[in-house]
Design an enzyme around this catalytic site. Structure first.
Site, PDB file in Angstrom:
ATOM      1  N   ASP A   1       4.155  -9.987  -5.777  1.00 17.74           N
ATOM      2  CA  ASP A   1       3.782  -8.730  -5.296  1.00 17.74           C
ATOM      3  C   ASP A   1       4.542  -7.439  -5.768  1.00 17.74           C
ATOM      4  O   ASP A   1       4.632  -6.627  -5.151  1.00 17.74           O
ATOM      5  CB  ASP A   1       3.981  -8.821  -3.744  1.00 17.74           C
ATOM      6  N   GLU A   2       4.729  -7.797  -6.996  1.00 11.85           N
ATOM      7  CA  GLU A   2       5.434  -6.665  -7.827  1.00 11.85           C
ATOM      8  C   GLU A   2       4.326  -5.914  -8.718  1.00 11.85           C
ATOM      9  O   GLU A   2       3.739  -6.438  -9.564  1.00 11.85           O
ATOM     10  CB  GLU A   2       6.648  -7.213  -8.622  1.00 11.85           C
TER      11      GLU A   2
END
Length: 415
Positions: free
Chosen positions: A308-309
């Site tokens: 989720d980066e």
């Protein structure tokens, strides 16, 4: 009687020469790669020298404290200085009678060397204090012994990890060379077979060659796309991001542009995966990507690092324009995220923490900018999440744009 032949002698000779030259080239590359890796072997020697010099300094200092007049404190300082020199040579490069030391590029290993160098400096300082103020009841002896043991352990660990790093590099190079060799052999075999078939049916051979060329071109295009694109979201991956970043930083270095590197991380994304499964988590990432891309201008780059980066690159003609553009994008994304990111199986709301570093104010090195943006992002998380911070060297005050999120409606997932 007319003489005929089915073997294209000249083409086969050319193919044979190509194969020989290719093999010679591979052997040359292999020798060069081994030679290159051997240039870095002094790293290991330097780590051993650090242990040796530190041990000698500690041993001689103990003899001085015990009353040995043969040894002098200058000898102790000399060995400590040499140990620090070897640590510095690993970091920045150097040269002495034993060889040439090239700078270490691996960030993780550099951090370990920096820690070791700091310990050596501390060892030097404690030695100086202990020598200037002799006190048998002082805690300096205990601190000195404990620090010596710590330096030895850190140097041993550094030596092991340097050897592993060099072995890994050699293994990767050898694997690549082997794959190239197999590919060249396969291509030579196919070429020889194709040339032999060419004598029987030239027209069919040309058609097949044209078709094969078209297929290879398509496959190359597909592979190139796969190599530079995140498969889930369809946005650039880290490799492609580095290309875009280097192009943007070249403009920054010329003084033409300003660049912001924004590190974005979804808050509480793991509970979504745990509660609803990875399929729902993937949909959240895809929809989150769409929410950001919908607010970007032409030329803005959004890339997914992992999980989720995300990294966002924004260019502007001035620092003021850069801050205005970035803050406007973040605000619009925040407004869009007021709505559920998914409505099935339940309404799911998300928010994110973000941190930004600016070039050339903070740095003009891409990896450094990403690191600073990561620091700023974690500062946002420490201050309550759902915020955007700009990197600051002091870390005491950072410009902040709060990303307030409304409470989800009844029945929505609270994550």
């Amino acid at each position: 009687m007319k003489r005929t032949t089915n073997t294209p002698t000249i083409p086969l000779l050319l193919i044979g020469m190509t194969a020989i030259l290719s093999i010679l080239l591979l052997l040359y590359i292999h020798v060069i790669s081994k030679s290159t890796s051997q240039k870095y072997v002094p790293w290991v020697d330097a780590s051993i020298e650090i242990k040796l010099e530190t041990t000698l300094s500690h041993l001689w200092f103990e003899e001085i404290l015990s009353g040995d007049s043969v040894r002098s404190i200058d000898s102790v300082y000399h060995h400590i200085t040499m140990a620090k020199w070897y640590a510095t040579a690993i970091l920045d490069g150097g040269k002495n009678d034993q060889g040439t030391y090239y700078p270490l590029k691996n960030a993780e290993l550099r951090a370990k060397v920096n820690k070791l160098l700091y310990s050596l400096q501390k060892f030097h300082n404690i030695t100086t204090v202990r020598y200037q103020f002799p006190d048998k009841n002082s805690k300096s002896d205990q601190q000195l012994d404990a620090l010596f043991v710590q330096i030895m352990e850190d140097a041993d660990l550094l030596e092991v990890e340097l050897k592993q790093h060099i072995a890994s590099e050699n293994h990767s190079q050898n694997a690549l060379l082997f794959m190239l060799f197999i590919a060249i052999c396969f291509m030579c075999f196919i070429s020889a077979y194709s040339v032999w078939r060419f004598t029987d049916n030239r027209t069919r051979y040309l058609k097949q060659l044209s078709s094969a060329h078209h297929q290879i071109s398509e496959q190359y295009t597909q592979l190139k796309t796969l190599a530079h694109t995140d498969q889930l979201t369809g946005i650039p991956n880290r490799k492609m991001l580095e290309t875009f970043a280097n192009q943007a930083l070249s403009k920054v270095n010329r003084g033409d542009k300003w660049l912001s590197v924004t590190f974005i991380d979804l808050d509480f994304f793991k509970p979504i995966n745990d509660q609803f499964g990875h399929n729902v988590g993937d949909k959240v990432l895809v929809n989150f990507t769409k929410a950001i891309k919908a607010q970007l201008r032409e030329g803005d780059i959004l890339s997914r690092l992992a999980g989720d980066e995300f990294i966002l690159l924004i260019e502007a003609d001035s620092e003021t324009q850069l801050h205005e553009s970035l803050n406007r994008i973040i605000t619009r994304v925040q407004q869009q995220l007021l709505q559920p990111i998914l409505t099935t199986p339940v309404d799911i709301h998300v928010r994110y923490s973000a941190g930004s570093a600016v070039a050339p104010t903070d740095s003009t090195d891409f990896e450094t900018l990403v690191h600073y943006a990561d620091i700023a992002m974690y500062d946002s998380k420490k201050n309550g999440r759902g915020q955007h911070h700009y990197y600051s060297e002091t870390n005491s005050y950072q410009e902040e744009l709060a990303l307030e999120i409304t409470k989800p409606e009844a029945g929505a997932a609270r994550l």
